[in-house]
Design a protein around this motif. Structure first.
Motif, PDB file in Angstrom:
ATOM      1  N   SER A   2       0.831  -1.197   0.000  1.00  0.00           N
ATOM      2  CA  SER A   2       0.000   0.000   0.000  1.00  0.00           C
ATOM      3  C   SER A   2       0.867   1.248   0.000  1.00  0.00           C
ATOM      4  N   SER A   3       0.339   2.340  -0.596  1.00  0.00           N
ATOM      5  CA  SER A   3       1.083   3.587  -0.676  1.00  0.00           C
ATOM      6  C   SER A   3       1.100   4.269   0.686  1.00  0.00           C
ATOM      7  N   PRO A   4       2.245   4.894   1.076  1.00  0.00           N
ATOM      8  CA  PRO A   4       2.319   5.619   2.348  1.00  0.00           C
ATOM      9  C   PRO A   4       1.594   6.953   2.286  1.00  0.00           C
ATOM     10  N   TYR A   5       1.092   7.362   1.112  1.00  0.00           N
ATOM     11  CA  TYR A   5       0.460   8.662   0.947  1.00  0.00           C
ATOM     12  C   TYR A   5      -1.058   8.514   0.933  1.00  0.00           C
ATOM     13  N   PRO A   6      -1.791   9.481   1.486  1.00  0.00           N
ATOM     14  CA  PRO A   6      -3.247   9.506   1.321  1.00  0.00           C
ATOM     15  C   PRO A   6      -3.583   9.754  -0.143  1.00  0.00           C
ATOM     16  N   PRO A   7      -4.880   9.531  -0.534  1.00  0.00           N
ATOM     17  CA  PRO A   7      -5.242   9.599  -1.965  1.00  0.00           C
ATOM     18  C   PRO A   7      -4.835  10.884  -2.660  1.00  0.00           C
ATOM     19  N   ASP A   8      -5.078  12.051  -2.022  1.00  0.00           N
ATOM     20  CA  ASP A   8      -4.738  13.301  -2.702  1.00  0.00           C
ATOM     21  C   ASP A   8      -3.247  13.430  -2.919  1.00  0.00           C
ATOM     22  N   ARG A   9      -2.471  12.939  -1.978  1.00  0.00           N
ATOM     23  CA  ARG A   9      -1.021  13.030  -2.124  1.00  0.00           C
ATOM     24  C   ARG A   9      -0.506  11.966  -3.108  1.00  0.00           C
ATOM     25  N   GLN A  10      -1.244  10.893  -3.253  1.00  0.00           N
ATOM     26  CA  GLN A  10      -0.874   9.911  -4.268  1.00  0.00           C
ATOM     27  C   GLN A  10      -0.982  10.536  -5.661  1.00  0.00           C
ATOM     28  N   LEU A  11      -1.997  11.372  -5.858  1.00  0.00           N
ATOM     29  CA  LEU A  11      -2.147  12.052  -7.138  1.00  0.00           C
ATOM     30  C   LEU A  11      -0.992  13.022  -7.389  1.00  0.00           C
ATOM     31  N   LEU A  13       2.051  12.697  -6.151  1.00  0.00           N
ATOM     32  CA  LEU A  13       3.217  11.870  -6.454  1.00  0.00           C
ATOM     33  C   LEU A  13       3.136  11.311  -7.874  1.00  0.00           C
ATOM     34  N   GLN A  14       1.925  10.946  -8.289  1.00  0.00           N
ATOM     35  CA  GLN A  14       1.747  10.419  -9.644  1.00  0.00           C
ATOM     36  C   GLN A  14       2.129  11.469 -10.686  1.00  0.00           C
ATOM     37  N   ARG A  15       1.686  12.709 -10.472  1.00  0.00           N
ATOM     38  CA  ARG A  15       2.027  13.796 -11.401  1.00  0.00           C
ATOM     39  C   ARG A  15       3.535  14.058 -11.383  1.00  0.00           C
ATOM     40  N   PHE A  16       4.123  13.982 -10.203  1.00  0.00           N
ATOM     41  CA  PHE A  16       5.571  14.152 -10.043  1.00  0.00           C
ATOM     42  C   PHE A  16       6.318  13.116 -10.884  1.00  0.00           C
ATOM     43  N   GLN A  17       5.842  11.867 -10.829  1.00  0.00           N
ATOM     44  CA  GLN A  17       6.480  10.798 -11.594  1.00  0.00           C
ATOM     45  C   GLN A  17       6.299  11.008 -13.093  1.00  0.00           C
ATOM     46  N   GLN A  18       5.107  11.471 -13.492  1.00  0.00           N
ATOM     47  CA  GLN A  18       4.840  11.687 -14.914  1.00  0.00           C
ATOM     48  C   GLN A  18       5.752  12.760 -15.506  1.00  0.00           C
ATOM     49  N   PHE A  25       9.582  11.414  -3.339  1.00  0.00           N
ATOM     50  CA  PHE A  25      10.075  12.733  -3.001  1.00  0.00           C
ATOM     51  C   PHE A  25      11.309  12.623  -2.124  1.00  0.00           C
ATOM     52  N   ARG A  26      12.155  13.618  -2.217  1.00  0.00           N
ATOM     53  CA  ARG A  26      13.296  13.742  -1.325  1.00  0.00           C
ATOM     54  C   ARG A  26      12.911  14.723  -0.213  1.00  0.00           C
ATOM     55  N   TYR A  27      13.241  14.378   1.035  1.00  0.00           N
ATOM     56  CA  TYR A  27      12.895  15.293   2.127  1.00  0.00           C
ATOM     57  C   TYR A  27      13.592  16.631   1.914  1.00  0.00           C
ATOM     58  N   PRO A  28      12.873  17.763   2.121  1.00  0.00           N
ATOM     59  CA  PRO A  28      11.489  17.926   2.582  1.00  0.00           C
ATOM     60  C   PRO A  28      10.532  18.299   1.448  1.00  0.00           C
ATOM     61  N   GLN A  29      10.765  17.799   0.235  1.00  0.00           N
ATOM     62  CA  GLN A  29       9.964  18.222  -0.911  1.00  0.00           C
ATOM     63  C   GLN A  29       8.468  18.006  -0.683  1.00  0.00           C
ATOM     64  N   ASP A  30       8.107  16.852  -0.144  1.00  0.00           N
ATOM     65  CA  ASP A  30       6.697  16.533   0.046  1.00  0.00           C
ATOM     66  C   ASP A  30       6.014  17.555   0.954  1.00  0.00           C
ATOM     67  N   GLU A  31       6.669  17.904   2.071  1.00  0.00           N
ATOM     68  CA  GLU A  31       6.088  18.850   3.022  1.00  0.00           C
ATOM     69  C   GLU A  31       5.940  20.240   2.409  1.00  0.00           C
ATOM     70  N   VAL A  32       6.925  20.674   1.657  1.00  0.00           N
ATOM     71  CA  VAL A  32       6.878  22.003   1.055  1.00  0.00           C
ATOM     72  C   VAL A  32       5.799  22.063  -0.027  1.00  0.00           C
ATOM     73  N   ILE A  33       5.719  21.029  -0.844  1.00  0.00           N
ATOM     74  CA  ILE A  33       4.706  20.978  -1.900  1.00  0.00           C
ATOM     75  C   ILE A  33       3.306  21.045  -1.297  1.00  0.00           C
ATOM     76  N   GLN A  34       3.069  20.281  -0.237  1.00  0.00           N
ATOM     77  CA  GLN A  34       1.759  20.286   0.405  1.00  0.00           C
ATOM     78  C   GLN A  34       1.432  21.653   0.988  1.00  0.00           C
ATOM     79  N   CYS A  35       2.436  22.311   1.548  1.00  0.00           N
ATOM     80  CA  CYS A  35       2.264  23.646   2.121  1.00  0.00           C
ATOM     81  C   CYS A  35       1.788  24.624   1.048  1.00  0.00           C
TER      82      CYS A  35
END
Length: 486
Positions: A2-11, A13-18, A25-35
């Motif tokens: 299972s993915s460690p991200y909730p559904p919205d964050r999975q989307l 990450l999916q766009r990031f991969q595309q 993500f490399r720390y702290p990219q995920d936190e900054v992006i969400q902010c």
């Protein structure tokens, strides 16, 4: 699994991969992006090569509307926009070196809301042509990003005074937007000590920002300082250093265009294929030099601070400071060009002997910097006595030479308030507080002459005390640690 991200964050990450092809993500990219996706302010200090640009580019592409990126250098803007366009992403830039058709095309795209990312300098952002279009009520602006935010601190008082007016951009724009509009401000830099962080937050008027501070420590980067007893000796040390690294990519930093051109000419006479890179070159000349360096046909470049920001060369093995910068924050920025692939790399600084009797050029350079700063501050106080207590930027700058610098300095000393980006109020009763430029240059001198571990000194100077303590007796790989271990 299972993915460690909730559904919205999975989307996300999916766009990031595309777009970029990375799986995590490399720390702290995920936190900054969400902010930024949540339209919250942020102050982010991440080491060079840490992936800062993705932190604001991805939210800009996921959100509807425009993200404005304020960037200090044309080269930095062009490199980022070129990479985005190669990925077929809606990004553009505006600067004075573009042709009229290019400017018209970008302004048309801006007016018709065809862009997600627009790169500008502070000066271009505040130009009438651009400002009028940004104020259009139908133009949705999600965020204002200040890239390389240390430039606000280093250059904002005198060299680039427009930086000091950026704090009123958000409230001025929001006056023209529908009620309830949210507009985040985020500042990104690789170097900001606690005092610089306070200045950035204050000038930009950040509102309860999420603050993420990463230590600049790079265990693969080996620091050293060598004394050059004479001017000729400095050149000979550099020559021996280059001869010992015949096939390695690097950078040689100087402080002025004239010094860069003189050194590049001398190295060419010694048989090296190199040139001087500085802000005075035409765009096509800069691009040609960057391309030659990136593809390996030119192993090293003699450059001013104009080179490096945004130029992504992962396998730089060394950086030599033929002339050291006056501020430790500039030094950290420039050595950060080396070893971005995490392989062993070197940063060497050549300095005059402490008395300056045999080679006074370093001492003269520092004295010149402080003298110019003092001169500007005296001028600011004189102009304050002559201009109206309330006024318009364009009117005052037409009437008084260097008034833009004077207004910026008055703002930095607490004597002036920007009502909006174009109007000011002077508080003559306030006693000016001074920025301790001499103290900042003293910190750089102390770094160069310290007997302790250089990384520990640097981490302490930038407020990363726990990271300094974690090194124990020292990093084990700077010249001070190595000399003690012999």
């Amino acid at each position: 699994m299972s993915s460690p991200y909730p559904p919205d964050r999975q989307l996300v990450l999916q766009r990031f991969q595309q777009i970029w092809g990375y799986t995590e993500f490399r720390y702290p990219q995920d936190e900054v992006i969400q902010c930024l996706l949540e339209h919250r302010d942020a102050l982010i200090v991440m080491p060079t090569g840490g992936g800062k640009s993705i932190c604001f580019q991805l939210p800009a592409l996921l959100n509807q509307g425009l993200t404005i990126v304020v960037s200090p250098l044309v080269a930095l803007m062009e490199n980022q926009v070129q990479e985005l366009r190669q990925r077929q992403l809606p990004a553009a830039l505006l600067h004075s070196e573009l042709t009229s058709p290019q400017k018209r095309q970008t302004l048309w795209a801006l007016e018709h809301q065809k862009l997600r990312l627009l790169y500008l300098s502070p000066e271009t952002l505040l130009s009438p042509t651009v400002w009028q279009r940004l104020c259009q009520p139908q133009l949705q602006i999600n965020a204002l990003i200040l890239d390389e935010a240390h430039c606000l601190v280093q250059w904002g008082d005198t060299f680039r005074p427009a930086y000091r007016r950026l704090g009123t951009v958000r409230p001025a724009l929001l006056q023209h937007k529908p009620a309830g509009t949210k507009m985040a401000i985020a500042a990104f830099t690789a170097t900001a000590d606690p005092q610089a962080q306070q200045i950035i937050q204050h000038v930009l008027q950040l509102q309860q920002p999420q603050t993420i501070l990463q230590s600049p420590y790079r265990p693969n980067l080996h620091l050293a300082v060598n004394i050059a007893w004479t001017s000729r000796g400095r050149r000979q040390q550099l020559l021996r250093y280059l001869q010992a690294r015949p096939n390695q990519a690097g950078l040689v930093y100087v402080r002025t265009r004239r010094d860069g051109e003189a050194l590049a000419d001398w190295l060419t006479q010694q048989g090296y294929a190199t040139v001087a890179y500085h802000a005075g070159l035409a765009t096509n000349e800069r691009r040609a030099i960057e391309t030659a360096w990136l593809n390996g046909t030119m192993l090293f470049v003699v450059c001013t601070s104009a080179f490096g920001m945004g130029v992504n060369h992962s396998s730089v093995r060394w950086v030599v400071h033929f002339h050291v910068p006056l501020l430790l924050s500039e030094y950290v920025q420039e050595i950060g060009r080396a070893g971005r692939d995490n392989n062993p790399s070197e940063a060497l600084s050549l300095v005059s002997e402490p008395t300056g009797w045999l080679d006074p050029q370093d001492k003269h350079r520092q004295q010149f910097f402080l003298k110019q700063d003092h001169k500007h501050r005296q001028l600011a106080q004189q102009i304050m006595k002559q201009i109206p207590g309330k006024g318009e930027f364009s009117v005052v700058t037409r009437q008084f030479k260097e008034a833009d610098v004077a207004l910026s300095l008055l703002h930095s000393t607490g004597q002036l308030e920007w009502v909006d980006p174009f109007h000011y109020v002077i508080h003559r009763s306030i006693v000016p507080h001074t920025k301790l430029q001499s103290k900042a240059t003293q910190t750089m001198t102390q770094y160069l002459t310290t007997k302790q571990c250089r990384w520990q000194f640097m981490l302490s100077a930038f407020g990363f005390l726990k990271a300094a303590e974690a090194l124990g007796v020292g990093c084990g790989h700077c010249d001070r640690c190595l000399s003690q271990n012999r």
